[in-house]
Scaffold this motif. Structure first.
Motif, PDB file in Angstrom:
ATOM      1  N   LYS A   1     -92.485  -8.686  76.521  1.00  0.00           N
ATOM      2  CA  LYS A   1     -90.917  -9.161  75.946  1.00  0.00           C
ATOM      3  C   LYS A   1     -90.934  -7.954  74.692  1.00  0.00           C
ATOM      4  CE  LYS A   1     -92.460 -13.290  75.186  1.00  0.00           C
ATOM      5  NZ  LYS A   1     -92.577 -14.640  74.529  1.00  0.00           N
ATOM      6  N   ASP A   2     -91.638  -7.585  74.165  1.00  0.00           N
ATOM      7  CA  ASP A   2     -91.293  -6.415  73.161  1.00  0.00           C
ATOM      8  C   ASP A   2     -90.935  -5.192  73.817  1.00  0.00           C
ATOM      9  OD1 ASP A   2     -91.759  -5.435  70.185  1.00  0.00           O
ATOM     10  OD2 ASP A   2     -92.773  -3.988  71.567  1.00  0.00           O
ATOM     11  N   ALA A   3     -91.223  -4.846  74.932  1.00  0.00           N
ATOM     12  CA  ALA A   3     -90.805  -3.677  75.665  1.00  0.00           C
ATOM     13  C   ALA A   3     -89.400  -3.893  76.084  1.00  0.00           C
ATOM     14  CB  ALA A   3     -91.745  -3.328  76.759  1.00  0.00           C
ATOM     15  N   TRP A   4     -89.078  -5.353  76.758  1.00  0.00           N
ATOM     16  CA  TRP A   4     -87.899  -5.555  77.286  1.00  0.00           C
ATOM     17  C   TRP A   4     -86.884  -5.393  75.985  1.00  0.00           C
ATOM     18  CZ3 TRP A   4     -85.416 -10.353  75.510  1.00  0.00           C
ATOM     19  CH2 TRP A   4     -84.383 -10.610  76.314  1.00  0.00           C
ATOM     20  N   ARG A   5     -87.117  -6.162  74.622  1.00  0.00           N
ATOM     21  CA  ARG A   5     -86.240  -5.823  73.795  1.00  0.00           C
ATOM     22  C   ARG A   5     -86.218  -4.591  73.350  1.00  0.00           C
ATOM     23  NH1 ARG A   5     -89.787 -10.379  71.862  1.00  0.00           N
ATOM     24  NH2 ARG A   5     -88.337 -12.182  71.734  1.00  0.00           N
ATOM     25  N   SER A   6     -87.152  -3.593  73.091  1.00  0.00           N
ATOM     26  CA  SER A   6     -86.777  -2.232  72.700  1.00  0.00           C
ATOM     27  C   SER A   6     -85.822  -1.314  73.770  1.00  0.00           C
ATOM     28  CB  SER A   6     -88.148  -1.600  72.585  1.00  0.00           C
ATOM     29  OG  SER A   6     -88.873  -1.346  74.001  1.00  0.00           O
ATOM     30  N   LEU A   7     -85.781  -2.076  75.134  1.00  0.00           N
ATOM     31  CA  LEU A   7     -85.194  -1.261  76.064  1.00  0.00           C
ATOM     32  C   LEU A   7     -83.698  -1.572  75.837  1.00  0.00           C
ATOM     33  CD1 LEU A   7     -87.601  -1.126  79.052  1.00  0.00           C
ATOM     34  CD2 LEU A   7     -86.819   0.839  78.171  1.00  0.00           C
ATOM     35  N   ARG A   8     -83.576  -2.866  75.696  1.00  0.00           N
ATOM     36  CA  ARG A   8     -82.342  -3.543  75.425  1.00  0.00           C
ATOM     37  C   ARG A   8     -81.439  -2.975  74.388  1.00  0.00           C
ATOM     38  NH1 ARG A   8     -80.617  -8.552  77.627  1.00  0.00           N
ATOM     39  NH2 ARG A   8     -80.114  -9.324  75.562  1.00  0.00           N
ATOM     40  N   ALA A   9     -82.313  -2.699  73.407  1.00  0.00           N
ATOM     41  CA  ALA A   9     -81.724  -2.057  72.099  1.00  0.00           C
ATOM     42  C   ALA A   9     -81.387  -0.533  72.300  1.00  0.00           C
ATOM     43  CB  ALA A   9     -82.729  -1.986  70.944  1.00  0.00           C
ATOM     44  N   LEU A  10     -81.981   0.146  73.015  1.00  0.00           N
ATOM     45  CA  LEU A  10     -82.003   1.480  73.593  1.00  0.00           C
ATOM     46  C   LEU A  10     -80.549   1.419  74.448  1.00  0.00           C
ATOM     47  CD1 LEU A  10     -82.803   4.348  73.619  1.00  0.00           C
ATOM     48  CD2 LEU A  10     -83.929   4.130  75.365  1.00  0.00           C
ATOM     49  N   ALA A  11     -80.525   0.623  75.281  1.00  0.00           N
ATOM     50  CA  ALA A  11     -79.215   0.381  76.205  1.00  0.00           C
ATOM     51  C   ALA A  11     -77.677   0.249  75.516  1.00  0.00           C
ATOM     52  CB  ALA A  11     -79.714  -0.856  77.147  1.00  0.00           C
ATOM     53  N   GLU A  12     -78.042  -0.413  74.224  1.00  0.00           N
ATOM     54  CA  GLU A  12     -76.911  -0.774  73.483  1.00  0.00           C
ATOM     55  C   GLU A  12     -76.471   0.371  72.532  1.00  0.00           C
ATOM     56  OE1 GLU A  12     -75.447  -4.354  70.401  1.00  0.00           O
ATOM     57  OE2 GLU A  12     -77.214  -4.409  71.430  1.00  0.00           O
ATOM     58  N   PHE A  13     -77.522   1.137  71.956  1.00  0.00           N
ATOM     59  CA  PHE A  13     -77.094   2.298  70.866  1.00  0.00           C
ATOM     60  C   PHE A  13     -77.430   3.621  71.110  1.00  0.00           C
ATOM     61  CE2 PHE A  13     -78.736  -1.827  68.677  1.00  0.00           C
ATOM     62  CZ  PHE A  13     -77.511  -2.291  68.335  1.00  0.00           C
ATOM     63  N   HIS A  14     -77.759   3.952  72.201  1.00  0.00           N
ATOM     64  CA  HIS A  14     -78.178   5.349  72.729  1.00  0.00           C
ATOM     65  C   HIS A  14     -76.915   6.043  72.856  1.00  0.00           C
ATOM     66  CE1 HIS A  14     -79.697   8.930  74.766  1.00  0.00           C
ATOM     67  NE2 HIS A  14     -80.812   8.834  74.151  1.00  0.00           N
ATOM     68  N   GLY A  15     -76.911   7.217  72.444  1.00  0.00           N
ATOM     69  CA  GLY A  15     -75.572   7.864  72.415  1.00  0.00           C
ATOM     70  C   GLY A  15     -74.987   8.387  73.968  1.00  0.00           C
ATOM     71  N   GLU A  16     -75.777   8.850  74.775  1.00  0.00           N
ATOM     72  CA  GLU A  16     -75.568   9.155  76.121  1.00  0.00           C
ATOM     73  C   GLU A  16     -75.633   7.851  77.124  1.00  0.00           C
ATOM     74  OE1 GLU A  16     -77.941  12.283  77.520  1.00  0.00           O
ATOM     75  OE2 GLU A  16     -77.762  13.366  75.541  1.00  0.00           O
ATOM     76  N   GLU A  17     -74.356   7.824  77.923  1.00  0.00           N
ATOM     77  CA  GLU A  17     -74.025   6.716  78.808  1.00  0.00           C
ATOM     78  C   GLU A  17     -75.222   6.749  79.911  1.00  0.00           C
ATOM     79  OE1 GLU A  17     -73.046   3.730  80.949  1.00  0.00           O
ATOM     80  OE2 GLU A  17     -72.514   4.053  79.126  1.00  0.00           O
TER      81      GLU A  17
END
Length: 751
Positions: A557-573
């Protein structure tokens, strides 16, 4: 659409022709079914005859007959397990939690909300743990006497002479006219059934003391020919994308130490699907196609490799080798996630991000071929390692009989299409509400150790408090259920339906049926927000509470949350898309990892080349023919349950039962402002007659569910919405059309 009278007349003529073609086939089918029935009766008779041999073994008979061990034991009870050497000596205690062998086995205990504490002025309760549902909470509240709980004492015989009481028999099971449900297995009565309850000798789930071998990967789009691997990217000419063309083109470009090729798009195994009635036949034909010189189907390699192909209709696995040292497998990336049009470079980035997110919790993480393999390996590395810690010596594996029982009686996700006349032919709208990362919500507690068998008589002898504790413990129950006569909503409990491994959910008021269900669902039937059902306990298995999946699940779940955050805030599509795919891969690791604990009977598949004149060769003993192409025959053999140290169907069954219960009623991650308690959601919180379908974690309805969404596991996310009148789907094809339209409409609504 309007048609002319001429077209109509011609259509009637064509229809009559089709009718005339169908009739002889129906007669042939009836004849085949009659012959099949005779052969099955002959087989069963032969099993009984051979079972009289003093050295007969259930597993040998099962393999030869092509049935399960539990089917053999049902025909020949004497072949059931004998008292194992490490099993505890049968106690003569008269403790109320053990079976009273002086009473009849068929005694039942009717229960009505035994966990209620309305008459106890000082109930003892434990607050729910963080994230649990009401059906998972441990309720120790209980009144002093059965009468205070509204329990209906069952007909039991306490006399030592075993005489009969004058209590009326329970009402027989009643199914709607025309339905013929299959009968689920039961635990044998008395001591024979008690001997099922033991752990397999010398078989436990232990923490591994090695690291998995790393396999180099490449990613190939067979539609465009784009190939990506660690050292670069290239576009290949794949021709028709046969196995031979892929192996030749790929290994002319990349080094031989790349052992795994993921197909990201193109599905080359479906190229000739139009020539076959079933997709599996098209897949088998592709896998068994001609090979380049020097290549052959992989025969064996190491303990962690499966030899040969996996013939799956959509996500097959092909395994080949060249010489003794070069091995490769071609797999579908669809095992991990829907690539949704992502190019191979983005898919490879998703695997990189997945590894990085998991590596923060597992230093020795290796991404294996499938999410299920990866999930089980990661779980094994959370088994306690400290000497003296509970379960540091490993989690025991249940007996083959209990594993077989759970396989036959514990279904997975709920899949149901509700059609007219249960719902109107036209509905005011279409809405899809899907539970986010649902199974992760139900891993905080599971059953550990060897279960206690609780018969009807033993359950009847319990106090109300002990009954409540048993029902709220990790458990699996055989029950007779009666639906209230004025019930007007969806069914609550799974019941066996016609067909292999098929389930349905009875809903008709006044209907009585017998089934198996997990504790969470039994508690839902007793405590649902609408009206309690009558439940009679016939038999059950109750495990000690433990948390073998909790650490594993929390890390995922922690890995899932961190990846979802990256999917929302990373600068490159591209990286955002890669992170989204990686988060879905984490979901698959947990979802399919739980599935691996279920341990189904081992199915071996293989193929044999046809003879020179097209003759069908002899297939292995105990196998059945599953496919026939121009060049090969494909066969399948049920080898029964292997001695798998990671087989824990009790864990998978518990998660599935909790998820099915929460699909109907469960807490969300938000609080109800009126009560301060978690807001509740699920199908039972929508109007009767508005539910159109269930699909594992999703509810489909004709009214918009207004449930809060916080993004936490188990919350309902609105994924599809059409707020205008629709024709109610009556087939899977129509359902999936509406599902796609609903998702498109919601996406357009948000633009």
């Amino acid at each position: 659409m309007s048609i002319s009278s001429k077209v109509y007349s011609e259509g009637l003529t064509e229809l009559r022709g089709v009718r005339d073609e169908i009739k002889p086939l129906e007669r042939q089918l009836a004849k085949v079914q009659a012959e099949l029935g005779k052969l099955q009766a002959r087989r069963d008779q032969k099993i009984v005859e051979l079972g009289l041999f003093e050295k007969a073994k259930a597993d040998r008979l099962a393999t030869s007959a092509g049935v399960s061990v539990i089917d053999v034991v049902a025909l020949v009870p004497s072949l059931g397990p004998q008292e194992p050497a490490n099993a505890p000596v049968e106690s003569q205690s008269t403790d109320s939690a053990t079976e009273d062998h002086t009473g009849p086995q068929a005694a039942t205990q009717a229960i009505k909300d035994p966990g209620a504490a309305a008459h106890d002025p000082h109930p003892v309760t434990h607050p729910p743990m963080s994230g649990e549902t009401a059906h998972e909470a441990v309720a120790d509240a209980g009144a002093d006497e059965d009468q205070e709980q509204g329990l209906e004492p069952a007909a039991t015989d306490d006399r030592a002479d075993g005489g009969k009481t004058n209590t009326p028999s329970p009402a027989p099971d009643v199914a709607p006219a025309g339905e013929q449900e299959r009968e689920l297995p039961s635990i044998p009565e008395g001591a024979a059934g008690d001997r099922w309850v033991y752990a397999e000798p010398n078989l436990t789930s232990k923490r591994p003391n090695f690291k998995q071998a790393t396999r180099q990967m490449a990613f190939l789009d067979t539609a465009t020919g784009v190939l990506v691997w660690q050292a670069g990217a290239v576009t290949l000419d794949l021709g028709a994308a046969s196995v031979a063309e892929i192996l030749t083109a790929v290994y002319a470009t990349i080094p031989a130490d790349v052992e795994r090729i993921y197909i990201t798009a193109g599905d080359p195994w479906h190229r000739n699907a139009g020539r076959h009635q079933f997709l599996k036949d098209a897949v088998a034909e592709w896998l068994n196609g001609p090979l380049p010189e020097g290549w052959q189907v992989e025969s064996s390699r190491g303990k962690d490799r499966q030899a040969g192909h996996l013939v799956h209709p959509r996500n097959p696995v092909g395994r080949w080798q060249r010489g003794k040292d070069q091995h490769t497998e071609i797999r579908s990336v669809g095992e991990w996630f829907d690539a949704a049009g992502a190019d191979p470079a983005t898919v490879r980035s998703a695997f990189v991000e997945l590894w990085k997110a998991l590596h923060r919790h597992w230093d020795d993480v290796v991404l294996m071929g499938s999410p299920s393999q990866t999930g089980r390996d990661l779980w094994s590395r959370t088994i306690p390692a400290k000497a003296g810690a509970r379960w540091a010596d490993g989690f025991p594996v249940m007996s083959q009989e209990i594993r077989g029982l759970l396989h036959a009686t514990a279904g997975q996700g709920r899949t149901e299409l509700i059609t007219p006349p249960r719902v109107p032919e036209r509905v005011p709208g279409w809405y899809e509400a899907d539970r986010t990362f649902a199974y992760a919500k139900h891993t905080w507690t599971s059953g550990v150790g060897v279960p206690q068998r609780v018969t009807a008589a033993a359950f009847a002898a319990m106090t109300s408090k002990d009954q409540a504790n048993a029902l709220f413990s990790p458990s699996h129950w055989q029950v007779r259920v009666t639906i209230p006569r004025d019930w007007n909503h969806v069914g609550l409990l799974p019941a066996p339906a016609p067909g292999e491994r098929s389930w349905h959910y009875p809903f008709e008021g006044g209907r009585t049926f017998t089934t198996w269900a997990g504790g969470p669902e039994i508690n839902l039937a007793l405590r649902n927000p609408l009206q309690p059902w009558k439940v009679e306990i016939l038999d059950g298995l109750v495990w000690e509470k433990g948390d073998p999946l909790k650490d594993w699940s929390n890390k995922l779940k922690d890995a899932w949350r961190s990846l979802r955050a990256l999917a929302e805030f990373h600068g490159e599509e591209q990286q955002r898309q890669a992170a989204r795919l990686a988060s879905r891969a984490v979901r698959s690791i947990l979802l399919y990892g739980i599935g691996t604990f279920a341990q189904r009977p081992r199915i071996t598949t293989g193929s044999i080349e046809l003879g020179a004149g097209g003759e069908v060769p002899e297939i292995p003993d105990g196998a059945r023919l599953t496919g026939l192409s121009d060049t090969h025959v494909t066969w399948e053999r049920n080898s029964g349950f292997a001695r798998d140290p990671y087989a824990h169907p009790e864990w998978a069954a518990g998660v599935w039962s909790s998820a099915r219960a929460a699909l109907l009623d469960g807490p969300t991650g938000s609080k109800d402002p009126a009560t301060g308690k978690p807001a509740r959601a699920g199908a039972l919180h929508l109007p009767a007659g508005s539910i159109l379908a269930f699909r594992t974690d999703a509810v489909y309805s004709s009214v918009r569910p207004e449930w809060p969404y916080s993004g936490e596991p188990g919350d309902y996310l609105l994924k599809g919405a059409m707020a205008w009148e629709q024709t109610t789907p009556t087939s899977d094809e129509e359902f999936y059309v509406l599902q796609g339209l609903g998702r498109d409409a919601l996406e357009a609504e948000g633009l």
